[in-house]
Design a protein around this motif. Structure first.
Motif, mmCIF file in Angstrom:
data_model
loop_
_atom_site.group_PDB
_atom_site.id
_atom_site.type_symbol
_atom_site.label_atom_id
_atom_site.label_comp_id
_atom_site.label_asym_id
_atom_site.label_seq_id
_atom_site.Cartn_x
_atom_site.Cartn_y
_atom_site.Cartn_z
ATOM 1 N N ALA A 79 21.232 -55.756 -50.926
ATOM 2 C CA ALA A 79 20.285 -55.155 -50.928
ATOM 3 C C ALA A 79 19.264 -55.183 -51.602
ATOM 4 C CB ALA A 79 21.125 -53.833 -52.206
ATOM 5 N N PHE A 80 18.800 -56.578 -53.086
ATOM 6 C CA PHE A 80 17.902 -56.938 -53.051
ATOM 7 C C PHE A 80 16.755 -57.967 -51.717
ATOM 8 C CE2 PHE A 80 19.196 -56.622 -57.577
ATOM 9 C CZ PHE A 80 18.120 -55.465 -58.141
ATOM 10 N N GLN A 81 18.095 -58.413 -50.785
ATOM 11 C CA GLN A 81 17.493 -59.322 -50.065
ATOM 12 C C GLN A 81 17.057 -58.683 -49.095
ATOM 13 O OE1 GLN A 81 20.218 -62.589 -48.267
ATOM 14 N NE2 GLN A 81 20.890 -62.891 -49.812
ATOM 15 N N ARG A 82 17.634 -57.570 -48.564
ATOM 16 C CA ARG A 82 16.899 -56.755 -47.550
ATOM 17 C C ARG A 82 15.294 -56.297 -48.341
ATOM 18 N NH1 ARG A 82 18.010 -53.456 -43.743
ATOM 19 N NH2 ARG A 82 16.614 -51.883 -43.299
ATOM 20 N N MET A 83 15.387 -56.040 -49.482
ATOM 21 C CA MET A 83 13.802 -55.608 -50.184
ATOM 22 C C MET A 83 13.172 -56.635 -50.154
ATOM 23 S SD MET A 83 12.769 -53.448 -53.861
ATOM 24 C CE MET A 83 13.450 -52.062 -53.448
ATOM 25 N N GLU A 84 13.166 -57.826 -50.409
ATOM 26 C CA GLU A 84 12.355 -58.996 -50.338
ATOM 27 C C GLU A 84 11.892 -59.385 -49.359
ATOM 28 O OE1 GLU A 84 14.603 -62.211 -52.723
ATOM 29 O OE2 GLU A 84 12.337 -63.038 -53.141
ATOM 30 N N LYS A 85 12.535 -58.565 -48.175
ATOM 31 C CA LYS A 85 12.354 -59.569 -47.445
ATOM 32 C C LYS A 85 11.204 -58.252 -46.229
ATOM 33 C CE LYS A 85 16.133 -60.893 -44.903
ATOM 34 N NZ LYS A 85 17.304 -60.631 -44.049
ATOM 35 N N SER A 86 11.336 -56.854 -47.097
ATOM 36 C CA SER A 86 10.507 -55.896 -46.639
ATOM 37 C C SER A 86 11.320 -55.350 -45.810
ATOM 38 C CB SER A 86 9.369 -56.230 -46.119
ATOM 39 O OG SER A 86 8.580 -56.021 -47.665
ATOM 40 N N ASP A 87 12.106 -55.507 -45.330
ATOM 41 C CA ASP A 87 13.612 -54.127 -44.174
ATOM 42 C C ASP A 87 12.997 -52.688 -44.374
ATOM 43 O OD1 ASP A 87 13.769 -57.233 -42.483
ATOM 44 O OD2 ASP A 87 15.395 -57.872 -43.312
ATOM 45 N N GLN A 88 13.258 -52.273 -45.483
ATOM 46 C CA GLN A 88 13.722 -51.512 -45.357
ATOM 47 C C GLN A 88 12.470 -50.172 -45.348
ATOM 48 O OE1 GLN A 88 12.428 -52.989 -48.350
ATOM 49 N NE2 GLN A 88 11.508 -51.849 -49.374
ATOM 50 N N PHE A 89 13.120 -48.393 -44.195
ATOM 51 C CA PHE A 89 11.948 -48.105 -43.886
ATOM 52 C C PHE A 89 12.506 -47.113 -45.363
ATOM 53 C CE2 PHE A 89 10.697 -44.126 -42.476
ATOM 54 C CZ PHE A 89 8.813 -44.521 -42.443
ATOM 55 N N GLY A 90 11.968 -46.707 -46.743
ATOM 56 C CA GLY A 90 12.767 -45.891 -48.123
ATOM 57 C C GLY A 90 13.742 -46.425 -48.815
ATOM 58 N N LYS A 91 14.643 -45.839 -49.250
ATOM 59 C CA LYS A 91 14.482 -46.144 -51.061
ATOM 60 C C LYS A 91 16.565 -47.066 -50.516
ATOM 61 C CE LYS A 91 12.781 -44.894 -54.138
ATOM 62 N NZ LYS A 91 13.417 -46.879 -55.105
ATOM 63 N N ILE A 92 16.743 -47.902 -51.496
ATOM 64 C CA ILE A 92 17.795 -48.664 -50.792
ATOM 65 C C ILE A 92 18.971 -48.344 -52.151
ATOM 66 C CG2 ILE A 92 18.759 -50.877 -51.092
ATOM 67 C CD1 ILE A 92 16.070 -52.203 -49.632
ATOM 68 N N VAL A 93 20.253 -47.736 -51.725
ATOM 69 C CA VAL A 93 20.762 -46.866 -52.850
ATOM 70 C C VAL A 93 21.803 -47.603 -52.853
ATOM 71 C CG1 VAL A 93 22.094 -44.787 -53.100
ATOM 72 C CG2 VAL A 93 19.572 -45.044 -52.592
ATOM 73 N N LEU A 94 22.823 -47.627 -53.774
ATOM 74 C CA LEU A 94 23.630 -48.150 -53.818
ATOM 75 C C LEU A 94 25.391 -47.524 -54.770
ATOM 76 C CD1 LEU A 94 22.921 -50.805 -56.740
ATOM 77 C CD2 LEU A 94 23.275 -52.096 -54.047
ATOM 78 N N LYS A 95 26.190 -47.270 -53.888
ATOM 79 C CA LYS A 95 27.647 -46.546 -53.965
ATOM 80 C C LYS A 95 27.878 -46.673 -55.013
ATOM 81 C CE LYS A 95 30.862 -43.861 -51.996
ATOM 82 N NZ LYS A 95 30.848 -43.050 -53.323
ATOM 83 N N VAL A 96 27.975 -46.145 -56.336
ATOM 84 C CA VAL A 96 28.513 -46.972 -57.809
ATOM 85 C C VAL A 96 29.886 -46.995 -57.219
ATOM 86 C CG1 VAL A 96 28.803 -47.165 -60.844
ATOM 87 C CG2 VAL A 96 26.847 -46.936 -59.170
ATOM 88 N N LYS A 97 30.868 -45.528 -57.510
ATOM 89 C CA LYS A 97 31.687 -45.082 -56.830
ATOM 90 C C LYS A 97 31.925 -44.116 -56.526
ATOM 91 C CE LYS A 97 34.222 -46.173 -61.876
ATOM 92 N NZ LYS A 97 35.307 -46.005 -62.757
#
Ligand code: NAP
Length: 332
Positions: A314-332
């Motif tokens: 997830a952090f790599q995706r943000m670092e590369k500016s690959d995202q369009f919108g929010k990057i979310v993590l499903k915890v449970k």
């Protein structure tokens, strides 16, 4: 419980086992369902020189269910699905945060965990029209965007607005809020595909900041902007002064492209521009932001939902500016 324990920039990021917290006094214990990344988390991972031997749980955004409460919090809260206002200890002055201000997720433990405790004064019922993963994407970036556009730039409907780096989580909120207020919105992005996606969300047009001619093109196509909301800074900031209309307002809340170097002083005073810096927001602004989401049925743009264990991806995706919108993590 599992949590992302951060020890400092020279240590790898990994999910580790740590002790489940216990709520005391007015705190509530939240079982996290979804959490969301902000660029702040990435800055901390890359730049925070301090060493934290016991680890700090990063993360400012999340949505979860209250599972337990401290002795000064009402047990009726148990079972409530909530989001958390990450703007802690703002203080009494709405113009600027006070000395005790801090952002959730360092120095205090944040949201990237199976459980977290926080004072009940920072919890708000999950917006009814949003899912848990959408709600997790709201707090930090939604609050920042709200203050930038409404409290600082004082948007009036039909004004022409430019938003830089629209692929970013906070920038996209600005786009959605401005469109909801019937502004005439333009964007910049390093990706043509993201410009098209922004148009699908209501932007009139867009310019690729990697094109050396983008400022001239924007000037020709739009004639300039009443409001510019910038989260990049860097060498292009001076060009925003050129693109601002007389009486224009420029608001900055980020430094994704680095420090600002050259600004034309002559244009600044001759056009009578206002340049505002802004950070996060007050409790009132948080409430107004939620109200805006609910009353106009605004929903966040979610880029990707990763399993919690894949936080590094997830952090790599943000670092590369690959995202369009929010990057979310499903915890449970
Ligand atoms: N002060 C505050 O309270 C506050 C609150 C939230 C965020 N921030 C800051 O605001 C910035 C964005 O945060 P975020 O969480 O929204 O980040 P993010 O989701 O990681 O977005 C970053 C975006 O920056 C854009 N970008 C990269 N280089 C650029 C350039 N040279 N010119 C213009 N845009 C560029 C990219 O847009 P494209 O993909 O479209 O090219 C990228 O998607 C960060 O610096 C963060 O620290 C500050």
């Amino acid at each position: 419980m599992k949590a992302l324990l951060f020890h400092g920039k020279d240590y790898p990021i990994a999910i580790q086992e740590t002790k489940k917290p216990k709520p005391v006094k007015d705190q509530v214990l939240i079982r996290m369902q979804h959490v969301a990344l902000n660029h702040r988390d990435l800055w901390l991972i890359k730049e925070q020189a301090q060493h934290f031997p016991d680890g700090i749980i990063l993360g400012s955004d999340g949505c979860g269910v209250i599972e337990d409460v401290g002795e000064d919090a009402d047990t009726l809260l148990i079972g409530m699905e909530v989001i958390i206002n990450p703007s802690l200890e703002w203080g009494s002055n709405p113009i600027v945060q006070g000395d005790k201000f801090k952002i959730l997720g360092l120095p205090d433990h944040g949201t990237f965990a199976e459980y977290m405790v926080v004072s009940k004064k920072y919890i708000f019922e999950k917006p009814e029209h949003l899912t848990s993963e959408q709600s997790a994407a709201v707090p930090l970036s939604g609050l920042t965007a709200y203050r930038a556009l409404f409290s600082k730039a004082r948007l009036r409907s039909k004004e022409k607005v430019l938003i830089t780096g629209v692929g970013g989580g906070a920038a996209l909120w600005v786009l959605q809020f401005a469109v909801a207020y019937q502004a005439r919105v333009y964007v910049t992005s390093g990706s043509e595909e993201k410009i098209e996606k922004a148009k699908a969300l209501g932007a009139i047009g867009g310019f690729n900041y990697k094109d050396p001619e983008w400022v001239a093109k924007a000037q020709k196509e739009t004639g300039g902007f009443d409001i510019i909301i910038d989260s990049a800074g860097g060498k292009d900031f001076g060009k925003l002064i050129e693109l601002a209309l007389p009486g224009g307002r420029i608001v900055n809340f980020g430094r994704t492209a680095g420090d600002i170097n050259e600004v034309s002083t002559r244009l600044l005073y001759w056009k009578q521009l206002s340049i505002h810096g802004t950070t996060m927001g007050t409790r009132d602004e948080f409430l107004s932001m939620i109200d805006l989401l609910e009353s106009r049925n605004v929903k966040p743009v979610i880029d990707t939902v990763f399993p919690f264990e894949q936080i590094n991806d997830a952090f790599q995706r943000m670092e590369k500016s690959d995202q369009f919108g929010k990057i979310v993590l499903k915890v449970k």
